[in-house]
Design a protein around this motif. Structure first.
Motif, mmCIF file in Angstrom:
data_model
loop_
_atom_site.group_PDB
_atom_site.id
_atom_site.type_symbol
_atom_site.label_atom_id
_atom_site.label_comp_id
_atom_site.label_asym_id
_atom_site.label_seq_id
_atom_site.Cartn_x
_atom_site.Cartn_y
_atom_site.Cartn_z
ATOM 1 N N ALA A 140 -8.317 -5.840 20.498
ATOM 2 C CA ALA A 140 -9.174 -6.341 19.414
ATOM 3 C C ALA A 140 -9.678 -5.172 18.574
ATOM 4 O O ALA A 140 -10.874 -4.864 18.563
ATOM 5 C CB ALA A 140 -10.341 -7.138 19.989
ATOM 6 N N PRO A 141 -8.792 -4.505 17.849
ATOM 7 C CA PRO A 141 -9.203 -3.317 17.101
ATOM 8 C C PRO A 141 -10.066 -3.660 15.891
ATOM 9 O O PRO A 141 -9.789 -4.607 15.159
ATOM 10 C CB PRO A 141 -7.872 -2.707 16.657
ATOM 11 N N THR A 142 -11.117 -2.896 15.700
ATOM 12 C CA THR A 142 -11.953 -3.031 14.506
ATOM 13 C C THR A 142 -11.380 -2.160 13.394
ATOM 14 O O THR A 142 -10.492 -1.327 13.634
ATOM 15 C CB THR A 142 -13.387 -2.582 14.795
ATOM 16 N N GLU A 143 -11.909 -2.329 12.190
ATOM 17 C CA GLU A 143 -11.463 -1.481 11.087
ATOM 18 C C GLU A 143 -11.749 -0.014 11.390
ATOM 19 O O GLU A 143 -10.919 0.861 11.125
ATOM 20 C CB GLU A 143 -12.155 -1.900 9.796
ATOM 21 N N ASP A 144 -12.921 0.254 11.988
ATOM 22 C CA ASP A 144 -13.275 1.644 12.325
ATOM 23 C C ASP A 144 -12.292 2.223 13.341
ATOM 24 O O ASP A 144 -11.929 3.406 13.251
ATOM 25 C CB ASP A 144 -14.704 1.701 12.877
ATOM 26 N N TYR B 221 -3.055 -7.598 15.488
ATOM 27 C CA TYR B 221 -4.418 -8.123 15.389
ATOM 28 C C TYR B 221 -5.221 -7.269 14.418
ATOM 29 O O TYR B 221 -4.897 -6.113 14.169
ATOM 30 C CB TYR B 221 -5.108 -8.133 16.767
ATOM 31 N N GLY B 222 -6.293 -7.856 13.897
ATOM 32 C CA GLY B 222 -7.141 -7.130 12.970
ATOM 33 C C GLY B 222 -6.580 -7.118 11.557
ATOM 34 O O GLY B 222 -5.501 -7.642 11.284
ATOM 35 N N LYS B 223 -7.331 -6.509 10.662
ATOM 36 C CA LYS B 223 -6.965 -6.464 9.250
ATOM 37 C C LYS B 223 -6.643 -5.040 8.825
ATOM 38 O O LYS B 223 -7.232 -4.083 9.316
ATOM 39 C CB LYS B 223 -8.106 -7.020 8.392
ATOM 40 N N VAL B 224 -5.697 -4.941 7.908
ATOM 41 C CA VAL B 224 -5.338 -3.635 7.355
ATOM 42 C C VAL B 224 -5.647 -3.663 5.859
ATOM 43 O O VAL B 224 -4.953 -4.312 5.071
ATOM 44 C CB VAL B 224 -3.845 -3.304 7.601
ATOM 45 N N VAL C 137 -7.824 -1.351 2.441
ATOM 46 C CA VAL C 137 -7.795 -0.098 1.686
ATOM 47 C C VAL C 137 -8.191 1.102 2.541
ATOM 48 O O VAL C 137 -7.515 2.139 2.540
ATOM 49 C CB VAL C 137 -8.733 -0.206 0.471
ATOM 50 N N ALA C 138 -9.286 0.957 3.299
ATOM 51 C CA ALA C 138 -9.803 2.096 4.065
ATOM 52 C C ALA C 138 -8.810 2.565 5.121
ATOM 53 O O ALA C 138 -8.657 3.771 5.352
ATOM 54 C CB ALA C 138 -11.139 1.726 4.707
ATOM 55 N N VAL C 139 -8.133 1.622 5.748
ATOM 56 C CA VAL C 139 -7.137 1.981 6.761
ATOM 57 C C VAL C 139 -5.953 2.694 6.101
ATOM 58 O O VAL C 139 -5.484 3.731 6.583
ATOM 59 C CB VAL C 139 -6.665 0.727 7.530
ATOM 60 N N MET C 140 -5.476 2.141 4.998
ATOM 61 C CA MET C 140 -4.337 2.752 4.297
ATOM 62 C C MET C 140 -4.667 4.172 3.830
ATOM 63 O O MET C 140 -3.851 5.087 3.969
ATOM 64 C CB MET C 140 -3.939 1.893 3.100
ATOM 65 N N ASP C 141 -5.871 4.350 3.296
ATOM 66 C CA ASP C 141 -6.240 5.663 2.769
ATOM 67 C C ASP C 141 -6.450 6.697 3.872
ATOM 68 O O ASP C 141 -6.446 7.901 3.611
ATOM 69 C CB ASP C 141 -7.491 5.550 1.902
ATOM 70 N N ALA C 142 -6.632 6.234 5.110
ATOM 71 C CA ALA C 142 -6.781 7.147 6.249
ATOM 72 C C ALA C 142 -5.434 7.628 6.769
ATOM 73 O O ALA C 142 -5.389 8.486 7.658
ATOM 74 C CB ALA C 142 -7.570 6.468 7.367
ATOM 75 N N ALA C 143 -4.354 7.061 6.221
ATOM 76 C CA ALA C 143 -3.001 7.421 6.669
ATOM 77 C C ALA C 143 -2.152 7.816 5.469
ATOM 78 O O ALA C 143 -1.369 7.015 4.948
ATOM 79 C CB ALA C 143 -2.367 6.239 7.406
ATOM 80 N N PRO C 144 -2.271 9.045 5.007
ATOM 81 C CA PRO C 144 -1.563 9.468 3.786
ATOM 82 C C PRO C 144 -0.034 9.405 3.888
ATOM 83 O O PRO C 144 0.642 9.317 2.867
ATOM 84 C CB PRO C 144 -2.046 10.907 3.564
ATOM 85 N N SER C 145 0.507 9.436 5.115
ATOM 86 C CA SER C 145 1.973 9.387 5.279
ATOM 87 C C SER C 145 2.506 7.961 5.392
ATOM 88 O O SER C 145 3.721 7.766 5.511
ATOM 89 C CB SER C 145 2.395 10.173 6.529
ATOM 90 N N LEU C 146 1.607 6.975 5.335
ATOM 91 C CA LEU C 146 1.997 5.585 5.576
ATOM 92 C C LEU C 146 2.988 5.091 4.515
ATOM 93 O O LEU C 146 2.738 5.187 3.320
ATOM 94 C CB LEU C 146 0.749 4.695 5.578
ATOM 95 N N GLY D 272 4.996 -11.028 13.046
ATOM 96 C CA GLY D 272 4.835 -12.447 12.748
ATOM 97 C C GLY D 272 5.142 -12.680 11.291
ATOM 98 O O GLY D 272 5.657 -11.787 10.598
ATOM 99 N N SER D 273 4.800 -13.863 10.788
ATOM 100 C CA SER D 273 5.194 -14.209 9.419
ATOM 101 C C SER D 273 4.043 -14.177 8.415
ATOM 102 O O SER D 273 4.263 -13.993 7.225
ATOM 103 C CB SER D 273 5.847 -15.598 9.399
ATOM 104 N N GLY D 274 2.796 -14.339 8.880
ATOM 105 C CA GLY D 274 1.661 -14.414 7.954
ATOM 106 C C GLY D 274 1.089 -13.055 7.631
ATOM 107 O O GLY D 274 0.679 -12.307 8.525
ATOM 108 N N THR D 275 1.057 -12.703 6.348
ATOM 109 C CA THR D 275 0.599 -11.372 5.949
ATOM 110 C C THR D 275 -0.774 -11.398 5.272
ATOM 111 O O THR D 275 -1.148 -10.454 4.589
ATOM 112 C CB THR D 275 1.616 -10.722 4.994
ATOM 113 N N ASP D 276 -1.546 -12.478 5.485
ATOM 114 C CA ASP D 276 -2.844 -12.594 4.815
ATOM 115 C C ASP D 276 -3.869 -11.586 5.334
ATOM 116 O O ASP D 276 -4.898 -11.369 4.695
ATOM 117 C CB ASP D 276 -3.393 -14.016 4.941
ATOM 118 N N THR D 277 -3.618 -10.956 6.497
ATOM 119 C CA THR D 277 -4.542 -9.950 7.029
ATOM 120 C C THR D 277 -4.241 -8.548 6.491
ATOM 121 O O THR D 277 -4.881 -7.588 6.891
ATOM 122 C CB THR D 277 -4.487 -9.916 8.572
ATOM 123 N N ILE D 278 -3.279 -8.472 5.599
ATOM 124 C CA ILE D 278 -2.903 -7.190 4.984
ATOM 125 C C ILE D 278 -3.232 -7.258 3.490
ATOM 126 O O ILE D 278 -2.881 -8.226 2.819
ATOM 127 C CB ILE D 278 -1.398 -6.915 5.175
#
Length: 304
Positions: A30-34, A52-55, A57-66, A73-79
């Motif tokens: 159950a990972p949090t955004e932090d 699980y969890g949401k991805v 802006v903050a997560v993306m910006d913490a990974a410059p090589s992403l 799965g098929s649903g991308t509403d958490t991204i």
């Protein structure tokens, strides 16, 4: 060695075998955004597999090589797909990998509602014998309205057709539908369906599509099944419709807030059958989704 971050506690061995040249880091059940931000800063992954969890802006910006976010799965509403596109990060999904599992769950929930499986079981265990007083709904010859005709919706439609149900379906993007699915608009589905089963992704446009107004347009005694996303339904309106008998029963595998909050008003309602968003959680689907997620991200990385 490049790193893949998995927003979960595990991944199928078959998927890990495909990623054997990469370091795989797990975020836990159950990972949090932090949590995700900290892991991205520490490992700078080139890919994230979302379980699980949401991805956002903050997560993306913490990974410059992403470079790629791959949904397990098929649903991308958490991204946050808009943010991903702006950053040149590709978002891919394991479309169809869990279609059989979710369609079967929808069928099980429909049958449970039509045949009063849960309340009759409880009555039997309490020592009652309701043969003289109970009548179930026969589904053969009835109309099922399928909203969303992707891999899952079409598989469910095929099952319903095999039960001699009339299938009407709505999906503005579906093409080359089999002849047993009659294309219909939503107004027709609300008006004619004895069972409504939701199989569409959640968007800003369809959020709360089943609400007090649309439920009032449905046949009295309709059955509602949702194995897609909880946000498609106004939960308070559905509860009121069940209590007024406008809706005869609801089979729900997804909810507006997950996990379901304590003392949720659905709890204790015998004509609402609940499952904890496990429609796609079978041993076969777990493998299929993991392998598809791994293959999808490797394909993106191979393109450079």
């Amino acid at each position: 060695m490049s790193t893949v971050l998995v927003t979960g506690a595990d991944l199928a061995p078959q998927a890990l075998a495909l990623l054997n040249n990469m370091e795989v880091v797990y975020a836990g059940k159950a990972p949090t955004e932090d949590d995700l931000i900290a892991l991205c800063r520490r490992h700078d992954p080139v890919a994230i597999i979302v379980r699980y969890g949401k991805v956002g802006v903050a997560v993306m910006d913490a990974a410059p090589s992403l470079k790629v976010i791959s949904k397990h799965g098929s649903g991308t509403d958490t991204i946050d797909k808009v943010a991903a596109k702006a950053r040149g990060i590709e978002v891919v999904a394991a479309v169809g990998a869990n279609a059989a599992a979710v369609a079967e769950q929808a069928l099980a929930l429909m049958l449970a509602c039509a045949k009063s499986v849960v309340p009759l079981d409880a009555r039997m265990h309490a020592g009652h014998w309701d043969k003289a007083t109970h009548k179930s709904l026969e589904l053969g010859g009835r109309t099922v309205g399928v909203v969303g005709l992707g891999a899952i919706g079409q598989r469910f439609a095929r099952m319903a057709h095999a039960m001699d149900m009339r299938v009407i379906g709505f999906d503005p993007f579906a093409k080359n539908l089999p002849d047993y699915i009659q294309s219909a608009d939503l107004a027709t589905i609300w008006r004619e369906a004895d069972v409504i089963s939701l199989h569409c992704p959640l968007t800003d446009e369809n959020r709360g599509m089943l609400n007090a107004e649309t439920l009032a347009q449905c046949k009295r005694g309709v059955i509602v099944v949702n194995t897609a996303r909880g946000g498609l339904i106004d939960e308070a309106a559905l509860l009121a419709a069940v209590r007024s008998d406008q809706v005869a029963g609801a089979g729900l595998d997804s909810f507006a807030v997950e996990p379901m909050t304590a003392d949720h008003p659905f709890q204790g309602q015998e004509r609402i059958v609940l499952s904890p968003h496990i429609g796609g959680v079978t041993s076969d689907a777990y493998i299929n989704m993991g392998v598809a997620a791994a293959k999808n991200l490797l394909a993106v990385l191979a393109r450079g």
